[in-house]
Scaffold this motif. Structure first.
Motif, PDB file in Angstrom:
ATOM      1  N   VAL A  18       1.151  -1.308   0.331  1.00 24.23           N
ATOM      2  CA  VAL A  18      -0.320  -0.339   0.295  1.00 24.23           C
ATOM      3  C   VAL A  18       0.610   1.180  -0.340  1.00 24.23           C
ATOM      4  O   VAL A  18       1.965   1.395   0.704  1.00 24.23           O
ATOM      5  CB  VAL A  18      -0.915   0.135   1.522  1.00 24.23           C
ATOM      6  CG1 VAL A  18      -2.167   1.640   1.432  1.00 24.23           C
ATOM      7  CG2 VAL A  18      -1.641  -1.403   1.582  1.00 24.23           C
ATOM      8  N   ILE A  19       0.887   2.083  -0.830  1.00 24.84           N
ATOM      9  CA  ILE A  19       1.480   3.576  -1.209  1.00 24.84           C
ATOM     10  C   ILE A  19       0.439   4.764  -1.080  1.00 24.84           C
ATOM     11  O   ILE A  19      -0.710   4.412  -1.718  1.00 24.84           O
ATOM     12  CB  ILE A  19       1.901   3.330  -2.852  1.00 24.84           C
ATOM     13  CG1 ILE A  19       2.943   2.539  -2.727  1.00 24.84           C
ATOM     14  CG2 ILE A  19       2.916   4.803  -2.780  1.00 24.84           C
ATOM     15  CD1 ILE A  19       3.522   2.215  -4.261  1.00 24.84           C
ATOM     16  N   VAL A  20       0.587   5.391   0.151  1.00 25.40           N
ATOM     17  CA  VAL A  20      -0.231   6.331   0.224  1.00 25.40           C
ATOM     18  C   VAL A  20       0.675   7.539  -0.036  1.00 25.40           C
ATOM     19  O   VAL A  20       1.457   7.917   0.230  1.00 25.40           O
ATOM     20  CB  VAL A  20      -0.323   6.467   1.755  1.00 25.40           C
ATOM     21  CG1 VAL A  20      -1.348   7.849   1.949  1.00 25.40           C
ATOM     22  CG2 VAL A  20      -1.246   5.610   2.359  1.00 25.40           C
ATOM     23  N   ASP A  21       0.175   8.664  -1.574  1.00 24.04           N
ATOM     24  CA  ASP A  21       1.538   9.460  -1.692  1.00 24.04           C
ATOM     25  C   ASP A  21       0.105  10.137  -2.416  1.00 24.04           C
ATOM     26  O   ASP A  21      -0.879  10.133  -3.146  1.00 24.04           O
ATOM     27  CB  ASP A  21       2.116   8.955  -2.720  1.00 24.04           C
ATOM     28  CG  ASP A  21       2.448  10.095  -3.372  1.00 24.04           C
ATOM     29  OD1 ASP A  21       3.256  11.057  -3.520  1.00 24.04           O
ATOM     30  OD2 ASP A  21       3.975   9.388  -3.918  1.00 24.04           O
ATOM     31  N   PRO A  22       0.164  11.676  -2.339  1.00 23.87           N
ATOM     32  CA  PRO A  22      -0.611  12.640  -2.372  1.00 23.87           C
ATOM     33  C   PRO A  22      -0.194  12.447  -4.352  1.00 23.87           C
ATOM     34  O   PRO A  22      -2.309  12.735  -4.864  1.00 23.87           O
ATOM     35  CB  PRO A  22      -0.341  13.862  -1.656  1.00 23.87           C
ATOM     36  CG  PRO A  22       0.645  13.713  -0.925  1.00 23.87           C
ATOM     37  CD  PRO A  22       0.877  12.510  -1.110  1.00 23.87           C
ATOM     38  N   ASP A  23       0.564  12.061  -4.725  1.00 24.54           N
ATOM     39  CA  ASP A  23       0.803  12.025  -5.780  1.00 24.54           C
ATOM     40  C   ASP A  23       0.174  11.405  -6.426  1.00 24.54           C
ATOM     41  O   ASP A  23       1.324   9.945  -6.529  1.00 24.54           O
ATOM     42  CB  ASP A  23       2.506  12.985  -6.527  1.00 24.54           C
ATOM     43  CG  ASP A  23       2.642  12.745  -8.039  1.00 24.54           C
ATOM     44  OD1 ASP A  23       1.405  12.365  -8.528  1.00 24.54           O
ATOM     45  OD2 ASP A  23       4.069  12.345  -8.084  1.00 24.54           O
ATOM     46  N   THR A  24      -0.777  10.261  -6.404  1.00 25.94           N
ATOM     47  CA  THR A  24      -1.322   8.899  -7.499  1.00 25.94           C
ATOM     48  C   THR A  24      -0.563   8.387  -8.490  1.00 25.94           C
ATOM     49  O   THR A  24      -0.630   8.158  -9.132  1.00 25.94           O
ATOM     50  CB  THR A  24      -2.771   8.645  -6.203  1.00 25.94           C
ATOM     51  OG1 THR A  24      -3.437  10.004  -7.416  1.00 25.94           O
ATOM     52  CG2 THR A  24      -2.721   9.597  -5.231  1.00 25.94           C
ATOM     53  N   ALA A  25      -0.489  10.040  -8.991  1.00 22.81           N
ATOM     54  CA  ALA A  25      -0.560   9.451 -10.350  1.00 22.81           C
ATOM     55  C   ALA A  25       1.522   9.417 -10.574  1.00 22.81           C
ATOM     56  O   ALA A  25       1.297   8.369 -11.006  1.00 22.81           O
ATOM     57  CB  ALA A  25      -0.434  10.864 -11.144  1.00 22.81           C
TER      58      ALA A  25
END
Ligand code: F6R
Length: 258
Positions: A18-25
Motif C-alpha cells: 500500500v502506497i499513500v502519496d498525494p501524487d497518486t499519478a
C-alpha cells in the motif's frame, strides 16, 4: 518525473503493497514503468473512470519526453457499457482511446474490448474472456474501486471465481457515473465486466483510489472481512498487488504507516 516508488508503505496485508502519496499519478506511473521495463511486450489491462486519468496523463507526458515506450504493449479493457448509442463519447472504448491510447501513441487496434454491439452480449462476454486468456495473460491490470467496493463492474455481491459476463449496474454506481452524462437516465443499466476470477488471473494488480468518498471502501477491502459482499477484498487473495492511495482515500485504514 518520478522513477521509483518511495512513498510511505503500510504493512500487514499479505501480498499487498500500500502506497499513500498525494501524487497518486506519479506513484502509479512508477509501478507501470517497472512493469513495462520487465515486460516491454506485455499486456496492460486498462481501467476507465476518473481514478487512472492522472496515471494516463503522466505516462503520456513520459511518452512525449521519450522516457516511456509503450510501442510493444497490447491492451485489454476491464469493462464496457452496454446500450449506449453507437459512437457515444462515453463508451469505454472511446474513453480509453482518448485518455490512454492517444497519449501513449498506441494504435486502437492494440486494445481488446467487448463489442457492445454484438447481437448476443453473453456470448460476446464469454468470447472476450477467452480472448484475454489468448493474449497469454495480463501482466498488469489497473483497477479503480467503487464506493460500494466494486472492482470492474463486479457489484456486491460478486463471486470471486466469476468470469467475464453481463452484469446489472448498482443504482449507486449509475448515480456516481452520471457525472459523465447529461443525466442519470442516460447512464447504461448493464455492462460487460471482467469477472473477479478473470481479474485475479492477471500477474500483477494495481488499484488506484483518490478522495474521501473512497475511504470506507478502501478500509473495508483491505482490513474488513474477505468475502463476496466486498468485491475488492478479493485483492487480498492475489500474490502481487499494489494499492496507491491519496491520504484522503487512506484515512480510515487502521494500519497506516509501517
Ligand atoms: C472502470 C471500472 C470501475 C471504476 C470505479 C471507480 O473501468 O471498472 O470499477 O474503476 O467505479 O471509478 P472512478 O475512478 O471514476 O471513481
Amino acid at each position: 518525473m518520478r522513477d521509483d516508488v518511495d512513498a510511505v508503505e503500510t504493512g500487514g496485508r499479505r501480498g499487498i503493497r500500500v502506497i499513500v502519496d498525494p501524487d497518486t499519478a506519479g506513484a502509479s506511473a512508477a509501478v507501470v514503468r517497472d512493469f513495462v521495463r520487465a515486460e516491454p511486450r506485455g499486456v496492460l489491462g486498462l481501467a476507465t473512470g476518473s481514478s487512472p486519468l492522472g496515471l494516463y496523463r503522466v505516462l503520456g507526458e513520459l511518452t512525449e519526453a521519450g522516457e516511456f515506450d509503450a510501442s510493444g504493449l497490447r491492451y485489454v479493457a476491464l469493462d464496457e457499457y452496454l446500450g449506449l448509442p453507437a459512437g457515444s463519447a462515453q463508451s469505454y472504448r472511446s474513453v480509453l482511446e482518448r485518455e490512454a491510447l492517444e497519449p501513449l501513441r498506441s494504435d486502437p487496434a492494440r486494445l481488446a474490448m467487448p463489442d457492445p454491439s454484438a447481437p448476443d452480449p453473453a456470448e460476446e462476454a464469454a468470447r472476450y474472456d477467452r480472448s484475454i486468456a489468448a493474449t497469454g495473460g495480463v501482466g498488469l491490470q489497473i483497477l479503480g474501486i467503487g464506493r460500494n467496493g466494486h472492482i470492474g463492474f463486479n457489484e456486491p455481491p460478486s463471486p470471486f471465481d466469476g468470469r467475464t459476463r453481463v452484469v446489472d449496474l448498482a443504482e449507486s454506481t449509475r448515480r456516481d457515473n452520471s457525472r459523465f452524462f447529461d443525466s442519470v437516465d442516460e447512464v447504461p443499466r448493464r455492462a460487460v465486466t471482467q469477472g473477479i476470477g478473470t481479474i485475479l488471473e492477471a500477474k500483477r494488480l494495481l488499484l488506484v483510489a483518490r478522495g474521501s468518498a473512497k475511504a470506507d471502501a478502501v478500509a473495508a477491502a483491505l482490513e474488513g472481512p474477505i468475502g463476496e459482499a466486498m468485491p475488492a477484498s478479493a485483492l487480498r487473495l492475489h500474490p502481487d498487488v499494489t494499492v496507491v492511495l491519496d491520504p484522503e482515500a487512506a484515512a480510515l485504514l487502521a494500519v497506516h504507516g509501517s
